[in-house]
Scaffold this motif. Structure first.
Motif, PDB file in Angstrom:
ATOM      1  N   ASN A  86       0.813  -1.218   0.000  1.00 20.18           N
ATOM      2  CA  ASN A  86       0.000   0.000   0.000  1.00 20.18           C
ATOM      3  C   ASN A  86       0.846   1.268   0.000  1.00 20.18           C
ATOM      4  O   ASN A  86       0.333   2.371  -0.187  1.00 20.18           O
ATOM      5  N   HIS A  87       2.131   1.122   0.259  1.00 13.39           N
ATOM      6  CA  HIS A  87       3.029   2.283   0.294  1.00 13.39           C
ATOM      7  C   HIS A  87       4.307   1.962  -0.482  1.00 13.39           C
ATOM      8  O   HIS A  87       5.401   1.930   0.066  1.00 13.39           O
ATOM      9  N   ASN A  88       4.146   1.746  -1.767  1.00  9.68           N
ATOM     10  CA  ASN A  88       5.277   1.388  -2.611  1.00  9.68           C
ATOM     11  C   ASN A  88       6.107   2.610  -2.983  1.00  9.68           C
ATOM     12  O   ASN A  88       5.608   3.727  -3.032  1.00  9.68           O
ATOM     13  N   SER A  89       7.355   2.344  -3.273  1.00 10.94           N
ATOM     14  CA  SER A  89       8.197   3.350  -3.905  1.00 10.94           C
ATOM     15  C   SER A  89       8.304   2.958  -5.375  1.00 10.94           C
ATOM     16  O   SER A  89       7.312   2.540  -5.968  1.00 10.94           O
ATOM     17  N   GLU A  90       9.495   3.033  -5.978  1.00 10.56           N
ATOM     18  CA  GLU A  90       9.628   2.704  -7.393  1.00 10.56           C
ATOM     19  C   GLU A  90      10.236   1.333  -7.640  1.00 10.56           C
ATOM     20  O   GLU A  90      10.362   0.910  -8.785  1.00 10.56           O
ATOM     21  N   GLY A  91      10.609   0.657  -6.559  1.00 11.11           N
ATOM     22  CA  GLY A  91      11.155  -0.680  -6.723  1.00 11.11           C
ATOM     23  C   GLY A  91      11.363  -1.344  -5.381  1.00 11.11           C
ATOM     24  O   GLY A  91      11.451  -0.687  -4.340  1.00 11.11           O
ATOM     25  N   ILE A  92      11.416  -2.673  -5.401  1.00 10.30           N
ATOM     26  CA  ILE A  92      11.637  -3.458  -4.181  1.00 10.30           C
ATOM     27  C   ILE A  92      12.781  -4.424  -4.434  1.00 10.30           C
ATOM     28  O   ILE A  92      12.878  -5.034  -5.505  1.00 10.30           O
ATOM     29  N   GLY A  93      13.652  -4.562  -3.446  1.00  9.39           N
ATOM     30  CA  GLY A  93      14.746  -5.520  -3.527  1.00  9.39           C
ATOM     31  C   GLY A  93      14.707  -6.472  -2.351  1.00  9.39           C
ATOM     32  O   GLY A  93      14.592  -6.043  -1.202  1.00  9.39           O
ATOM     33  N   LEU A  94      14.773  -7.764  -2.631  1.00  9.07           N
ATOM     34  CA  LEU A  94      14.868  -8.789  -1.592  1.00  9.07           C
ATOM     35  C   LEU A  94      16.248  -9.424  -1.711  1.00  9.07           C
ATOM     36  O   LEU A  94      16.595  -9.968  -2.769  1.00  9.07           O
ATOM     37  N   TYR A  95      17.029  -9.349  -0.633  1.00  9.10           N
ATOM     38  CA  TYR A  95      18.402  -9.855  -0.637  1.00  9.10           C
ATOM     39  C   TYR A  95      18.523 -10.921   0.450  1.00  9.10           C
ATOM     40  O   TYR A  95      18.324 -10.638   1.642  1.00  9.10           O
ATOM     41  N   VAL A  96      18.861 -12.140   0.027  1.00  5.27           N
ATOM     42  CA  VAL A  96      18.871 -13.268   0.964  1.00  5.27           C
ATOM     43  C   VAL A  96      20.128 -14.107   0.754  1.00  5.27           C
ATOM     44  O   VAL A  96      20.522 -14.413  -0.376  1.00  5.27           O
ATOM     45  N   SER A  97      20.747 -14.459   1.867  1.00  6.67           N
ATOM     46  CA  SER A  97      21.847 -15.430   1.879  1.00  6.67           C
ATOM     47  C   SER A  97      21.795 -16.128   3.234  1.00  6.67           C
ATOM     48  O   SER A  97      20.854 -15.935   4.004  1.00  6.67           O
TER      49      SER A  97
END
Length: 384
Positions: A86-97
């Motif tokens: 509901n409160h997006n910006s211009e992109g999302i990043g998911l970083y997992v290790s």
């Protein structure tokens, strides 16, 4: 970039980049998806992110052991559950290790990427980190001065012994007595003129007190300050302040009733414009260094200089990528085409190059696409 939390510690963007670099060699999952700010458009965001997540989990299942990827898939699911669509910006990043589980909102357009490798995709993190320079916003009104600390479009008001600083107008006067109309009117005009002058002097003194309070925060000339308020108030403040070198922009107008969120959006645009001008200066500096023998173009040449520790500032167009090839026992010579000898394939040699520069304490600056077209989209300022 926005502050992130790992193990209950607050990290800045630069700290996160250093952290993800340490994961090199482990399974590193980078899921980057464009999102939308407007309500009608962001309805599809959940589906797009979910699709990218499923793609990453499927790749893991096909290429790694079940026990090895189980905690990674669980971390991906947990991050997906944290996304506020509901409160997006211009992109999302998911970083997992194995040691990292991070959700990042990007404040600029990104391309969709699902990359699973032995290192993270860092270019979007680097691009945003450039704009995540800490800054201050000073909001001046007729009643008070408020100071905010900022990163990107997020402001947090500072409340301590210096701020907010309240302007107290305790000027008292007696109303003129009735007399002849000509004498009375002249008296009132003179009285109002003196009162206006005194108010101006008092507000200048107030501005001096505000400026004095800023010295605890603007400890050097490199800390950006944005000042907002009515033109008159800004003028008084600039007349007396000792921090002109810190002021990068002004926001004239009455902002006493807007929210901190709204103010943050406006000040971030001013900061971004200032930082973009700095990028243009970097290009100019690089072109001058070419003539001085300290500017290099061409990926193989830059790769060799970086491996030798001679990379001071690497300038790269944001979406520039290309594969590369390294032969055995010769990591200094990068080939653009597959050699006949046994070799290692680098899917994105530019990402590897950026990591090498950072590991050797160099700086990497991502520029807009097309700005380095005359220099093969990449350039290096060397140390010597």
């Amino acid at each position: 970039m926005e502050k992130t939390i790992i193990d209950n510690r607050v990290l800045t963007g630069e700290e996160l980049i250093r952290l993800v670099q340490k994961e090199k060699g482990n399974i590193c999952i980078s899921i980057i998806v464009p999102t939308h700010k407007l309500s009608p458009e962001r309805r599809v965001d959940r589906l797009q992110v979910e699709k990218a997540v499923m793609e990453a989990k499927k790749y893991l299942s096909y290429n790694y052991g079940k026990e090895e990827i189980k905690p990674l898939q669980q971390s991906i699911d947990e991050l997906f559950g944290q996304v506020d669509f509901n409160h997006n910006s211009e992109g999302i990043g998911l970083y997992v290790s194995a040691n990292i589980k991070e959700l990042v909102q990007f404040h600029f357009p990104v391309r969709e990427k699902v990359i699973i490798n032995r290192s993270f995709e860092i270019r979007d993190l680097l691009y945003q980190a450039y704009y995540s320079l800490p800054y201050y916003t000073l909001l001046l009104t007729e009643k008070e001065a408020r100071l905010f600390g900022g990163r990107l479009n997020s402001l947090s008001e500072i409340k301590d012994n210096d701020f907010p600083k309240i302007y107290v107008d305790d000027y008292e006067y007696a109303r003129p007595s009735r007399g002849s109309s000509s004498v009375g009117n002249a008296f009132v005009r003179e009285f109002e003129r003196e009162k206006s002058q005194l108010e101006e002097i008092r507000f200048q003194h107030f501005s001096e007190a505000v400026d004095d309070g800023l010295k605890h925060y603007l400890t050097n000339h490199n800390i950006p300050l944005i000042i907002a308020g009515a033109k008159k108030d800004l003028s008084y403040f600039k007349m007396v302040n000792h921090h002109n070198k810190n002021i990068i922009s002004e926001l004239p107008g009455n902002y006493s009733h807007i929210t901190t969120t709204e103010l943050g959006k406006m000040t971030f645009e001013l900061l971004r414009s200032f930082m973009d001008q700095s990028k243009q200066q970097l290009i100019t500096d690089f072109e001058e260094k070419i003539g001085q023998g300290r500017g290099i173009t061409g990926v193989p040449e830059i790769w060799k200089a970086a491996k030798e520790g001679n990379a001071l500032k690497l300038l790269v167009e944001k979406d520039f990528s290309r594969p590369g090839f390294l032969t055995e026992k010769n990591e200094y010579n990068l080939h653009s085409q597959s050699p006949l000898k046994p070799h290692q394939v680098l899917a994105d040699a530019i990402n590897d190059l950026m990591e090498i520069v950072l590991e050797k304490n160099g700086q990497v600056i991502l520029l807009e696409n097309g700005t380095l077209q005359a220099h093969q989209r990449i350039g290096l300022i060397t140390r010597y």
